[in-house]
Design a protein around this motif. Structure first.
Motif: not given
Ligand SMILES: Nc1ncnc2c1ncn2[C@@H]1O[C@H](COP(=O)(O)OP(=O)(O)OP(=O)(O)O)[C@@H](O)[C@H]1O
Ligand SMILES: [Mg+2]
Lengths: 402, 253
Positions: A351-352, A355, A359, A370, B91-94
Motif C-alpha cells: 500500500d505504501s 501510494y 504520486r 521506503l 491516505p496511507i501513513e508512511i
C-alpha cells in the motif's frame, strides 16, 4: 568413551594448516587439524557453516604495491591505512591522537576460529590512543590489494576517560577472492563517548571476516554500527563486555545481502556489572537468492542487577528467494533485570508503494524511499553530516545495484 | 469533438474470483466536474484504484483512455506523470518518509517524466508554503513523516494540498469530504474550486449532496453494483438525497 574421529579436512583447511605452520603457530595448526573449520554443528556457526562456505584459502598476503581508490571518502576525516596486513605510514595526527604500531594480534583469546586465526596470523597492529575529545572522524582504511590473498590485520584503540571520538573503519581492496581476517579491540574509558562504524565494501569475490571486541568502563557510552555492503561471504562478530557501572551501549547494524551472498552478523554482549544498559538494533535487507544471518546473544552475569537490555532484529525481504535468519539468545543469571528481544520480517508494504507511485514517484525511487525509512533508526544517530551522507550513499548505491 | 480527459469503456475488474466492476462506461470532457454517488460497497473506491493502477485487481474487459492515451498499460507512476491524481479515501501513513521529502520527490519525478527541469528548493518551498496557506495546512505538520499522526481531516487536506501542487489534468477525489468538519469542507472546496480549469477534469466520489453545494458538478452519476446506472445534472444529487438509492438501482435499501 567414544574416540573422537579425526575430521576430514578440505583444501581450505589444508591451506590454513600450512599457513599456520609457516608462521610458527603450531598450536593453532594442531587445533585446525583436529577440529577443522566449524560446521553447522558448532552452535555459533549454525547458520554459517564455514567448512562448506569457505572452499579455498588463497596464499598469505604479500606487501601491497598498488592501492585502489579509497572505498569511501568522508570530508574532513583523518585517514589511516592498513594494506595487506601492513600498517601504512600516516600523516600528522590531529590533536589528542597518538598513532603507533605493535607486534601481534589484539583480541582476547576465546573459543572462536576467526579469533584464533587472527591472533596467529596478524603480524602487527595499528594502535591508536585517543587522549581527549577528537574532532575529526578517524577513518581506518583496511584493504587487501593485488592478487587473491589471505590477509590478517589488527587495530587496537584506547579512548581515555572523558574522551570522545567517531571512528570509521572501511574494508575494501582489489576484486579478487581474498580472505580478510580483521580484528579490532576498542577500550572505551570512563565516561568516554565513542561511535565505532565498520563498513565492508570489499568486492563480491572477497570473503570478509571481522571480529570486534569492546570493553566499556564506568559511565562509557558506545555506539557501534556494523554494515555489510560488499563481500559475497562475510561474518562480523561483535564481542562486548561491560566492566563499569552506568555504561551504555547501542549496538546496531545493517546487513545488506544480495544475490549469491551469505552475510552474517553475530553479536555477544556481556553485562558483567550492575546498572549497565544496552540496545541492540539490527536491520537486514536481502534480495535475490541470498542469506542474511543475525545471531544476537546477551548475557547478564549473576551480580549484574538492574541491567536493561533490549534487542531487536528487523528483516526486509526484497525477493522471494531471499532468506533472513535471526537467532536471539538471552542468558540471564541475575534476577532483577529488564531484558527483551524481538524480531520482525516482512516485505515492502504494498500500500505504501502504491501510494508513493500514485504520486508519480517511479518504482525504484519509491523502494529507495521506503528502504531509507526502514534503516533510518540505524543511520540517524550518526551526527557528523559528511559521514551520515557517505553511509546513506552506500545504502542507496547498494539499492541501485552498484 | 475534443478528446475527453477521461474515457472509460465497458470496464470490468475483479479481485480474486469476485467481479466488482461490471461494465463501467464514463466520459468526462475537458473542464467538467462529474460526481459519483452510490451505496457502500458498490465499487466506487475500486474504480478509483483501478484507474490509479493498484495491482490487486485483474482487468478482464474494457479500456480506459486518459487524454487519448491507454491508461491501463501504464504503471501507477506513469499514470501520475500522465496527469492522473487520486485523492485517497484512506491516505496511507508512511512512518519512514518525511512529508517534505515526499512532496519534492513527487513534484520532481513528474517534472522529469515530462522532460521538465527539477524545481529548485526555494521555488519548491514557496509553492508548498502558498498552497499550505490556501488550505490551512500548517507547515509544521509537513515536517512530520508522511500522514503519520495526521487527523482524519488533516489527511484529507494534505491530499488536496498534493493535488494543488501536482496540477494534474484528471483529479479523482474519493470521499475527500468524509471526516471533514464544516469549516474544513469549505477550506477543501476552496482548494478544489480554483483548480477547475478548461483543461482539467474532476471525478468527485461522495455520499453527501452537501459537498456538491461547494463543488458544483456538471454531471452526477449513480453507481450501483459495479456500474453507472443513472446520470443527470446536479439536481440528481438532490433527488437521491430525498428518495434514497432504491428508486435508482432497484435494490431494497
Ligand atoms: N481486497 C479486496 N478483497 C475482496 N473484496 C474486496 C477487496 N477490496 C474491495 N472489496 C470488495 O469490493 C466491493 C467494493 O468495494 P469499494 O471499496 O470499491 O466500495 P465503495 O463503493 O468505495 O464503498 P464505500 O462507499 O463504503 O467507500 C466491496 O464489497 C468490498 O468488500
Ligand atoms: Mg469507497
Amino acid at each position: 568413551m567414544h574416540q573422537t574421529m579425526p575430521v576430514r579436512l578440505g583444501p581450505a583447511e589444508e591451506t590454513l594448516i600450512a599457513q599456520l605452520e609457516s608462521v610458527g603457530a603450531s598450536a593453532e595448526a594442531d587445533r585446525m587439524t583436529v577440529a577443522g573449520l566449524p560446521t553447522r554443528r558448532v552452535e555459533s556457526y549454525h547458520y554459517t557453516d564455514l567448512k562448506t562456505l569457505l572452499k579455498t584459502v588463497p596464499p598469505l598476503a604479500k606487501v601491497a604495491n598498488e592501492a585502489s581508490a579509497p572505498a569511501l571518502r568522508v570530508a574532513g576525516a583523518y585517514q589511516l591505512m592498513i594494506a595487506n596486513g601492513v600498517v601504512q605510514a600516516a600523516s600528522t595526527a590531529p590533536a589528542g591522537v597518538i598513532v603507533g604500531k605493535a607486534a601481534g594480534g589484539v583480541l582476547t583469546s576465546r573459543d572462536d576460529v576467526l579469533v584464533h586465526l587472527n591472533g596467529a596470523l596478524a603480524k602487527e597492529s595499528l594502535t591508536l590512543t585517543l587522549e581527549s575529545s577528537v574532532d575529526p572522524v578517524i577513518q581506518i582504511d583496511r584493504r587487501i590489494e593485488g592478487e587473491a590473498a589471505h590477509a590478517a590485520d589488527a587495530v587496537k584503540i584506547f579512548v581515555a576517560d572523558n574522551g570522545s571520538a567517531v571512528i570509521l573503519e572501511t574494508f575494501s581492496g582489489s576484486d579478487a577472492a581474498h580472505v580478510g581476517n580483521h580484528a579490532t579491540y576498542l577500550a572505551v574509558g570512563k565516561n568516554a563517548v565513542v561511535t565505532h562504524i565498520t563498513v565492508d565494501l570489499s568486492s563480491k569475490a572477497t570473503n570478509h571476516f571481522a571480529s570486534n571486541e569492546y570493553s566499556l568502563a564506568e559511565g562509557a557510552k558506545l555506539r557501534t554500527v556494523t554494515i555489510h555492503a560488499g563481500a559475497g561471504l562475510s561474518r562480523s562478530q561483535v564481542f562486548a563486555r561491560f566492566t563499569g557501572e552506568g555504561a551504555h551501549g547501542d549496538f546496531t547494524g545493517l546487513n545488506l545481502v544480495e544475490d549469491g551472498q551469505h552475510n552474517d552478523i553475530t553479536i555477544d554482549i556481556r553485562h558483567g556489572v550492575a546498572h549497565t544498559t544496552s540496545q541492540e538494533m539490527y536491520k537486514q535487507i536481502a534480495r535475490g537468492r541470498s542469506k542474511a544471518v543475525f545471531q544476537g546473544k546477551i548475557v547478564v552475569e549473576r551480580d549484574a542487577q538492574k541491567v536493561d537490555a533490549k534487542m531487536m532484529m528487523q528483516g526486509l525481504m526484497l525477493s522471494d528467494e531471499a532468506e533472513i535468519l535471526s537467532k536471539p539468545e538471552l542468558e540471564i543469571y541475575a534476577d532483577d533485570v529488564v531484558c527483551g528481544h524481538g524480531s520482525t520480517c516482512g516485505e515492502l508494504d504494498e500500500d505504501s508503494m502504491f501510494y508513493l507511485m500514485s504520486r508519480g514517484i517511479p518504482k525504484a525511487e519509491a523502494e529507495t524511499m521506503l528502504v531509507r525509512g526502514f534503516i533510518e533508526e540505524v543511520l540517524d544517530p550518526i551526527e557528523d553530516e559528511a559521514l551520515n551522507e557517505a553511509l546513506t550513499g552506500i545504502v542507496d548505491g547498494w539499492l541501485q545495484g552498484k | 469533438m475534443t478528446t475527453p480527459i477521461l474515457e472509460i469503456r465497458n470496464l470490468h475488474a475483479r479481485i480474486e474470483d469476485r467481479e466488482i466492476l461490471k461494465g463501467v462506461n464514463l466520459i468526462i470532457p475537458p473542464g467538467e466536474v462529474h460526481a459519483v454517488m452510490g451505496r457502500n460497497g458498490s465499487g466506487k473506491s475500486t474504480l478509483s484504484y483501478v484507474l490509479a493502477g493498484k495491482e490487486d485487481y485483474e482487468i478482464t474487459e474494457g479500456e480506459v483512455l486518459l487524454d487519448g492515451e491507454n491508461l491501463l498499460e501504464m504503471d501507477p507512476a506513469e499514470r501520475a506523470a500522465a496527469g492522473l491524481f487520486l485523492a485517497f479515501q484512506y491516505p496511507i501513513e508512511i512512518p519512514g518518509v518525511a512529508t517534505m521529502t515526499f512532496l519534492k520527490a513527487a513534484m520532481n519525478a513528474q517534472r522529469k517524466a515530462r522532460g521538465e527541469a527539477e524545481m529548485s528548493t526555494p521555488d519548491f518551498m514557496r509553492a508548498v508554503k502558498s498552497a499550505g496557506t490556501e488550505l490551512n495546512v500548517d507547515t509544521d505538520m509537513l515536517k512530520r513523516p508522511l500522514n503519520v499522526g495526521f487527523s482524519g481531516g488533516e489527511k484529507k487536506r494534505a491530499e488536496v494540498l498534493q493535488m494543488a501542487l501536482l496540477q494534474p489534468k484528471m483529479c479523482i477525489l474519493d470521499e475527500t469530504d468524509s471526516g471533514l468538519d464544516i469549516d474544513a469542507l469549505q477550506v477543501v472546496s476552496k482548494g478544489v474550486n480554483p483548480l477547475r480549469a478548461a483543461n482539467r477534469s474532476m471525478l468527485v466520489i461522495t455520499h453527501y449532496q452537501r459537498l456538491l453545494n461547494h463543488i458544483v458538478p456538471d454531471v452526477v452519476h449513480v453507481f450501483s453494483d459495479g456500474r453507472i446506472v443513472e446520470s443527470g445534472d446536479k439536481d440528481l444529487a438532490l433527488q437521491l438525497e430525498a428518495k434514497g438509492y432504491a428508486d435508482f438501482d432497484g435494490a431494497a435499501a
